[in-house]
Design a protein around this motif. Structure first.
Motif, PDB file in Angstrom:
ATOM      1  N   VAL A  73       0.837  -1.214   0.000  1.00 40.56           N
ATOM      2  CA  VAL A  73       0.000   0.000   0.000  1.00 40.56           C
ATOM      3  C   VAL A  73       0.863   1.252   0.000  1.00 40.56           C
ATOM      4  CG1 VAL A  73      -1.650   1.349   1.350  1.00 40.56           C
ATOM      5  CG2 VAL A  73      -1.977  -1.117   1.072  1.00 40.56           C
ATOM      6  N   GLN A  74       1.857   1.302   0.892  1.00 39.80           N
ATOM      7  CA  GLN A  74       2.673   2.518   0.994  1.00 39.80           C
ATOM      8  C   GLN A  74       3.508   2.737  -0.255  1.00 39.80           C
ATOM      9  OE1 GLN A  74       6.160   3.220   1.442  1.00 39.80           O
ATOM     10  NE2 GLN A  74       6.801   1.116   1.038  1.00 39.80           N
ATOM     11  N   TYR A  75       3.992   1.652  -0.872  1.00 37.38           N
ATOM     12  CA  TYR A  75       4.787   1.827  -2.090  1.00 37.38           C
ATOM     13  C   TYR A  75       3.904   2.293  -3.251  1.00 37.38           C
ATOM     14  CZ  TYR A  75       7.695   0.959  -6.134  1.00 37.38           C
ATOM     15  OH  TYR A  75       8.387   1.114  -7.313  1.00 37.38           O
TER      16      TYR A  75
ATOM     17  N   PHE B 275      13.099  10.138  -0.206  1.00 43.69           N
ATOM     18  CA  PHE B 275      13.651   9.699   1.075  1.00 43.69           C
ATOM     19  C   PHE B 275      12.826   8.547   1.654  1.00 43.69           C
ATOM     20  CE2 PHE B 275      15.648  14.085   1.707  1.00 43.69           C
ATOM     21  CZ  PHE B 275      16.922  13.623   1.372  1.00 43.69           C
ATOM     22  N   SER B 276      11.526   8.551   1.392  1.00 46.14           N
ATOM     23  CA  SER B 276      10.684   7.445   1.840  1.00 46.14           C
ATOM     24  C   SER B 276      11.049   6.160   1.108  1.00 46.14           C
ATOM     25  CB  SER B 276       9.201   7.784   1.616  1.00 46.14           C
ATOM     26  OG  SER B 276       8.365   6.729   2.032  1.00 46.14           O
TER      27      SER B 276
ATOM     28  N   PRO C 275      14.071   7.197   8.318  1.00 47.83           N
ATOM     29  CA  PRO C 275      13.061   7.518   9.339  1.00 47.83           C
ATOM     30  C   PRO C 275      12.899   9.016   9.481  1.00 47.83           C
ATOM     31  CG  PRO C 275      15.144   6.833  10.353  1.00 47.83           C
ATOM     32  CD  PRO C 275      15.291   6.625   8.866  1.00 47.83           C
ATOM     33  N   PRO C 276      11.702   9.487   9.887  1.00 48.99           N
ATOM     34  CA  PRO C 276      10.529   8.705  10.303  1.00 48.99           C
ATOM     35  C   PRO C 276       9.472   8.611   9.195  1.00 48.99           C
ATOM     36  CG  PRO C 276      10.275  10.957  11.027  1.00 48.99           C
ATOM     37  CD  PRO C 276      11.526  10.918  10.189  1.00 48.99           C
ATOM     38  N   LEU C 277       9.888   8.510   7.941  1.00 46.51           N
ATOM     39  CA  LEU C 277       8.946   8.470   6.829  1.00 46.51           C
ATOM     40  C   LEU C 277       8.300   7.091   6.724  1.00 46.51           C
ATOM     41  CD1 LEU C 277      11.082  10.441   4.228  1.00 46.51           C
ATOM     42  CD2 LEU C 277       9.406  11.322   5.852  1.00 46.51           C
ATOM     43  N   ILE C 278       7.194   7.024   5.994  1.00 49.22           N
ATOM     44  CA  ILE C 278       6.399   5.800   5.940  1.00 49.22           C
ATOM     45  C   ILE C 278       7.178   4.624   5.344  1.00 49.22           C
ATOM     46  CG2 ILE C 278       5.382   6.333   3.680  1.00 49.22           C
ATOM     47  CD1 ILE C 278       2.755   5.176   4.738  1.00 49.22           C
TER      48      ILE C 278
ATOM     49  N   VAL D 268       0.920  12.343   4.302  1.00 51.82           N
ATOM     50  CA  VAL D 268       0.808  10.973   4.824  1.00 51.82           C
ATOM     51  C   VAL D 268       2.191  10.345   4.953  1.00 51.82           C
ATOM     52  CG1 VAL D 268       0.004   8.640   4.296  1.00 51.82           C
ATOM     53  CG2 VAL D 268      -1.534  10.577   3.990  1.00 51.82           C
ATOM     54  N   ILE D 269       3.025  10.524   3.921  1.00 55.27           N
ATOM     55  CA  ILE D 269       4.389   9.981   3.950  1.00 55.27           C
ATOM     56  C   ILE D 269       5.198  10.604   5.082  1.00 55.27           C
ATOM     57  CG2 ILE D 269       6.577   9.890   2.674  1.00 55.27           C
ATOM     58  CD1 ILE D 269       4.900   9.768   0.091  1.00 55.27           C
ATOM     59  N   LEU D 270       5.041  11.909   5.256  1.00 54.87           N
ATOM     60  CA  LEU D 270       5.856  12.647   6.224  1.00 54.87           C
ATOM     61  C   LEU D 270       5.385  12.472   7.658  1.00 54.87           C
ATOM     62  CD1 LEU D 270       8.142  14.743   6.651  1.00 54.87           C
ATOM     63  CD2 LEU D 270       6.421  16.525   6.298  1.00 54.87           C
TER      64      LEU D 270
END
Length: 226
Positions: free
Chosen positions: A41-43, A107-108, A113-116, A216-218
């Motif tokens: 989901v996050q990718y 960066f995600s 960290p602390p990204l998703i 959301v990512i941040l």
């Protein structure tokens, strides 16, 4: 790592992310299943965000021209506004907010960290280590380090280089006639290569989508994950 086309780079980097997804899928446990779904989901949303940003960057450069030989010599230079990593050179000085959104998404992907993206990789590696997959976990960490190299190269082009864009002639008179007003609004220094003027505006659907996904990512670390 030698790829110079931004979209191909992102497509090839998918191989590394699929590796993490398959690692989670190969482990038969509740934790690994959760890691698999979360990583997928996050990718997906991060990948969607980065391609929307690239499309938006191409639109924002509509009023600029890039005379670099690397781009003008492309046989398919008219097929897509943004094709080469070098086309992002110095883009931070043209649109800082869009550049920061792109940087956060990259960066995600790296897993900082602390990204998703960090939490997704952490879940997969935690499930793998708990089930004794020590060697393959080390391989996964190594590929993440290698991936950071080609991702950070994009960041370097955006933030640490001087832009090669010049504003189109038809907008030069507009800039010259409104120079004081534009400088007061932008509050930035202009140079001979780029006059920081945002004649084109980003459409609301694009800007809203980019803003929501980037936040959301941040800010995922602050979300309730009970």
């Amino acid at each position: 790592m030698t790829q110079f086309r931004i979209k191909r780079l992102l497509a090839y980097s998918t191989i590394s992310h699929v590796g993490f997804i398959l690692l989670a899928l190969s482990i038969s446990s509740v934790e690994s299943t959760q890691a698999f779904i979360f990583y997928l989901v996050q990718y997906s949303i991060s990948n969607l965000n980065i391609f929307i940003i690239l499309i938006t960057i191409g639109f924002s450069l509509f009023n600029y021209i890039n005379n670099s030989k690397e781009f003008t010599n492309l046989l398919e230079s008219n097929n897509s506004p943004i094709q080469l990593i070098s086309q992002l050179k110095g883009y931070f000085y043209i649109n800082p907010l869009l550049s920061l959104s792109l940087a956060i998404t990259i960066f995600s992907f790296v897993g900082i960290p602390p990204l998703i993206g960090f939490f997704a990789k952490q879940m997969v590696l935690s499930a793998a280590l708990d089930n004794g997959y020590i060697f393959i976990s080390l391989i996964a960490i190594l590929t993440s380090v290698i991936g950071a190299v080609y991702y950070l190269n994009v960041i370097k082009e955006i933030f640490f280089h001087t832009p090669e864009y010049k504003i189109l002639n038809e907008y030069s008179d507009f800039y010259n006639n409104n120079k004081d007003t534009i400088n007061n609004i932008s509050n930035t220094n202009t140079n001979t290569l780029v006059k920081n003027i945002n004649i084109s505006t980003i459409s609301s659907p694009f800007s809203i989508t980019i803003s929501i996904i980037t936040l959301v990512i941040l800010l995922f670390i602050f979300m309730n994950r009970e």
